[in-house]
Each structure stands twice: as C-alpha cells, then as structure tokens.
Design an enzyme around this catalytic site. Structure first.
Site, PDB file in Angstrom:
ATOM      1  N   PRO A  70      37.888 -55.040 -12.139  1.00  0.00           N
ATOM      2  CA  PRO A  70      36.592 -54.887 -12.830  1.00  0.00           C
ATOM      3  C   PRO A  70      35.802 -53.675 -12.366  1.00  0.00           C
ATOM      4  O   PRO A  70      34.986 -53.155 -13.121  1.00  0.00           O
ATOM      5  CB  PRO A  70      35.858 -56.204 -12.524  1.00  0.00           C
ATOM      6  CG  PRO A  70      36.563 -56.773 -11.336  1.00  0.00           C
ATOM      7  CD  PRO A  70      37.983 -56.333 -11.433  1.00  0.00           C
ATOM      8  N   GLY A  84      35.206 -45.093  -3.699  1.00  0.00           N
ATOM      9  CA  GLY A  84      36.461 -45.834  -3.766  1.00  0.00           C
ATOM     10  C   GLY A  84      37.255 -45.643  -2.493  1.00  0.00           C
ATOM     11  O   GLY A  84      36.771 -45.060  -1.517  1.00  0.00           O
ATOM     12  N   GLU A 113      35.253 -40.191  -3.798  1.00  0.00           N
ATOM     13  CA  GLU A 113      33.854 -40.504  -4.087  1.00  0.00           C
ATOM     14  C   GLU A 113      33.506 -39.918  -5.445  1.00  0.00           C
ATOM     15  O   GLU A 113      34.017 -38.871  -5.831  1.00  0.00           O
ATOM     16  CB  GLU A 113      32.938 -39.929  -3.000  1.00  0.00           C
ATOM     17  CG  GLU A 113      33.154 -40.574  -1.639  1.00  0.00           C
ATOM     18  CD  GLU A 113      32.339 -39.929  -0.524  1.00  0.00           C
ATOM     19  OE1 GLU A 113      31.955 -40.650   0.402  1.00  0.00           O
ATOM     20  OE2 GLU A 113      32.102 -38.705  -0.607  1.00  0.00           O
ATOM     21  N   ASP A 139      45.930 -50.195 -10.740  1.00  0.00           N
ATOM     22  CA  ASP A 139      44.699 -50.622 -10.057  1.00  0.00           C
ATOM     23  C   ASP A 139      43.684 -51.124 -11.071  1.00  0.00           C
ATOM     24  O   ASP A 139      42.503 -50.787 -11.006  1.00  0.00           O
ATOM     25  CB  ASP A 139      44.124 -49.463  -9.231  1.00  0.00           C
ATOM     26  CG  ASP A 139      43.146 -49.955  -8.157  1.00  0.00           C
ATOM     27  OD1 ASP A 139      43.213 -51.149  -7.799  1.00  0.00           O
ATOM     28  OD2 ASP A 139      42.318 -49.162  -7.698  1.00  0.00           O
TER      29      ASP A 139
END
Length: 480
Positions: free
Chosen positions: A158, A41, A45, A155
């Site tokens: 998907p 991200g 991690e 945030d």
C-alpha cells in the site's frame, strides 16, 4: 542466504529517519529544484521538486549513498528506470527523466496529488470493500502492462499505491523495486517488505507474475480489514508465516465482507503460485465482475478447480482456505461440509427392470439437450457485458473483450456515481446484440455543484506542457 526485509508499517510521512543526501533547495541536473521531502524508502528518498524548465511540480527519487556507490545496483537502477519509462497506463506513475548528479542517481517522475494507500488505511482503518476492489482492479491493470514488458514489480504494497483525489490509484516504484532480478539472485540476497512478500519471494526462489498477485492479495486483505494477514515481532518471523501459515479469512475481522470478494482475496493468497490467478488480467476480470454483480468462475489451474463468487469454506478452528474438493491431495473443506456435499449428490441404485427404459430416456434427453445447445450456438447475438459502475477505461476494455465496439460516450453530472465511472449503457447489460455492434456509454462528470477552477493560460505551450499544466490545475486534458 542473506535476507533483507523492509518491515515498516507506518506511513511514509512518519517513517524513521535515515541517513540520506542533504538536497534541500538543491537543483538537480540544473533544472529540478528540490522543495521538500515527501517520502523515505529502504533504498531511496523522494522529494517534491519544481521543474524549472517546464514549470511544473515533479517528484524526484534520489538513491541513498550506500547504494549509489554500488556499480551493480547503479546499473540495475538505470536499466529499470529506462524500462519503467515504457510503461504507459493511467494507473502507473509516469517516469519523466533519470540520471546522475554529484555522485548519486535520481529518477524524475509524475507528482501525484493524493496520499498513499498505507496512510489512508492507518488514518481510516478498514476501507469500504467496493472501493478496495476498484483499487485492486486498477492495480491489476498496471501490473498487466508491466508484466507485458516482462517486469515483475516485486514490492507491491500500500505504500507504493497512490490514491488521487478522484479516487483512482497509481502504482509507483516500478524501477527500483525490481531488485529481485537475476543479478541479486546471484548475490543470494532477497529484497522486499516482509508483510507483503509472497512465500516464494520469502524463500529466495524464482519469482513469477503470480508473486505480484500474492502481494496485491495482501494489500486487498489489509485495506478491507484494517490489518495485514500475517504479523510478528520481526521480519523473519513474518516471512516464515507467509511460507507456512494459512491466512485467516478476512470475514473474521470484518464480518461485512462479501463472500465473493473474500474468495478473490483468498485465491490471490494461495501459497502455490499455480493456484493463484493465471494473470493480472484474470484477477482484474474477477474484481470487475464482483463490482458489477456478475457471477464469475475461476479458471482451472494445474492442480484444482475453484468455484469463484461463492463463500469461502470454513475450516476447523475458524481458519479457511479456498481449494477444490477431490484430487490427489484430498479436500481441504471441513468434514461437515464435505459430508453435506456427498449427501446432496447421493444416488439410489436403479432398479434393474427399469434400467433399459431409463437408459433410452437418458439418451433421448441427451440428444434433445445437444440439439438445443446447437441451436443456441448458431443463434446470432452475444450477451452485452454489464459495465455500469466501472471506470470508463475498464468499461471500454470489457466491451472490446466481449467482442463489441465502443459507441458514443456522453457525460452527465451525477451525485451518486463517481466522476469517470459509467452511469448507464446502451444496449442494457445482459441483453443480446450482434457481435461487433456498438455499445454507447453515459459517463459521470461528478456532482453538478463541483468546485470551479481557473483554466491556466496555455498560450505558446507544447501539447505536453499544456496537458501537464491542466493536470496541475486539477483538470482533465482532452485532445480533439
């Protein structure tokens, strides 16, 4: 204002490499042995690891070095990790542990068997709309719990929604995603993923629970259409579209979308937070009503009243925006539709000689209607909600909300109803029953020919260890 967006649209397993911490085969905190990287991200991690104390697979999120050295961010990471551990929902990834190890911070969480929703969309394109609505309702359940603890996810995308083999969803990143709190606001920085941020988030304004609902609306749009509502070459241009442009109705890209489902998506994508759903529970109720085929209505906001479950009104140029007619801002329906509405309700002026008689008849009619309403309101009985097709958890919540109690719950095999969903109910839907009476359910166990798995040896395990072992084996623990 410094604006920082994460604009990736690729699934996590194909995200661009980032400079992180070399932790392969490392043992974190003396018990979590890292086995493989499973995601990257913007600020951390994620690795799969083996908990060598409890003997189970877990996911470990490790903060990237550039953030671990920031005392403010580290304090926020700790605060949010602790808050996330209080969020108990079948649709939220469980947090097990957190801490610091060799100069970096980590969060240990439940390891989910499945894929993130973004990967599913990339691989399959548009997903069947009823499945999308079901996932949306589950995410709303998760957000309702978080909002109850005054946590705004910030945030929702998907990438942060895991879809399990049984079809149920789990929301991730309730800890690190709260980067838009007051301390970040003071540093004039905005974090988020440009394709999914709300207009107020893109502008660096104060966020509310409705900001999460906007992001969820984008997720539902993308899952149902196979594309996001706003796209551009760079993150700033995307954010500007979030602020200034109306989304094209999903039916333009997927003509099979039900108008009722489209109206829910468009409601969530309203630019003004006050014109979205009033809460995650309200949005969940709308999605559940759509799934059950029940009529439903939007709650009246401070600026508008919107009929829910009706087609979205098309605007000139093919763009549609859900809104009310009338009010100081005027109607946003196209002129042709507005003209039809006016003509449908146009009245001829009454003739004077019949005015008195008509008035008397009207008064008598009103009295009769009021008497009928009074009689009905005093009749005992409440309409039983339709929960067929819902998950057991959602069905029970709907039943209790309607004023009934949960009766017996039996399980049967079904080849047509997904495991965990309601096959039938007693009393039947839309029947009248005494408030406080019990509603019995029959829940699907899935197809009878489902694959058999070996039950692990639970001897000498604690209840928590036994439940984890059963989950790892693909079984559902039940305490009796």
């Amino acid at each position: 204002m410094k604006v920082r967006y994460n604009s990736e649209l690729e699934p996590k397993d194909s995200a661009p490499a980032q400079k992180g911490v070399n932790v392969e085969n490392r043992v974190i905190a003396g018990r979590y042995r890292i086995t493989e990287k499973i995601g990257t991200g913007g600020m951390a991690e994620v690795y799969r690891a083996q908990d060598e104390v409890l003997g189970r697979s877990v996911a470990v999120k490790i903060m990237l070095p550039q953030y671990a050295s920031d005392p403010t961010f580290a304090a926020r990471f700790r605060q949010e990790a602790q808050a996330s551990a209080n969020l108990s929902s079948p649709y939220i990834v469980n947090i097990y542990d957190w801490g610091q190890d060799e100069g970096t911070y980590y969060i240990v969480m439940e390891y989910i068997h499945g894929i993130d929703l973004k990967t599913a969309i990339v691989r399959r394109g548009a997903i069947e709309q009823h499945k999308v609505a079901e996932i949306g309702a589950q995410v709303c359940s998760a957000l309702s719990v978080a909002h109850g603890y005054d946590i705004i996810h910030r945030d929702i995308k998907p990438h942060n929604i895991m879809v399990q083999p049984d079809g149920n969803a789990k929301v991730m990143d309730f800890g690190i995603a709260r980067a838009g709190n007051s301390s970040l606001t003071q540093t004039n920085s905005v974090l988020g993923t440009a394709h999914y941020v709300s207009p107020e988030q893109a502008q660096g304004k104060t966020l509310t629970y409705a900001s999460d609902l906007y992001s969820l609306g984008v997720v539902l749009y993308e899952a149902a259409c196979g594309r996001v509502p706003f796209d551009a070459p760079d993150a700033v241009a995307i954010a500007m579209k979030q602020v200034n442009e109306a989304p094209v109705p999903p039916s333009k890209y997927n003509p099979d979308i039900d108008p009722a489902f489209e109206s829910i998506i468009m409601r969530a994508l309203e630019k003004n937070p006050r014109n979205r759903f009033g809460s995650a529970n309200e949005m969940k109720s709308a999605l559940n009503s759509y799934l059950a085929g029940r009529p439903f209505a939007f709650a009246k906001s401070s600026e508008e009243t919107i009929a829910m479950g009706s087609p979205v009104a098309p605007m000139a140029g093919g763009t549609a925006v859900m809104s009310s007619v009338g009010g100081g801002g005027g109607s946003r329906y196209n002129n042709g539709q507005r003209a039809r509405q006016i003509s449908n309700f146009k009245e001829e002026p009454p003739k004077k000689k019949w005015g008195l008689a008509a008035g008397i008849v009207a008064i008598v009619a009103v009295i009769a209607i009021m008497a009928a309403v009074f009689a009905l309101s005093n009749c005992s009985g409440t309409t039983v909600p339709n929960v067929v097709g819902m998950t057991q958890a959602d069905a029970e919540e709907e039943i209790v909300a309607a004023g009934f109690e949960i009766g017996t719950i039996n399980q049967e095999n079904s080849a047509s109803v997904a495991a965990g969903n309601v096959i039938s109910q007693t009393p039947k839907e839309n029947k009248t029953a005494e408030e406080g009476s019990k509603v019995n359910l029959v829940v699907s166990k899935g197809p009878a020919e489902a694959a058999q798995v070996q039950v692990p040896d639970l001897t000498n395990m604690t209840q928590t260890e036994a439940e984890d072992a059963l989950k790892d084996a693909g079984l559902v623990p039940k305490v009796t």
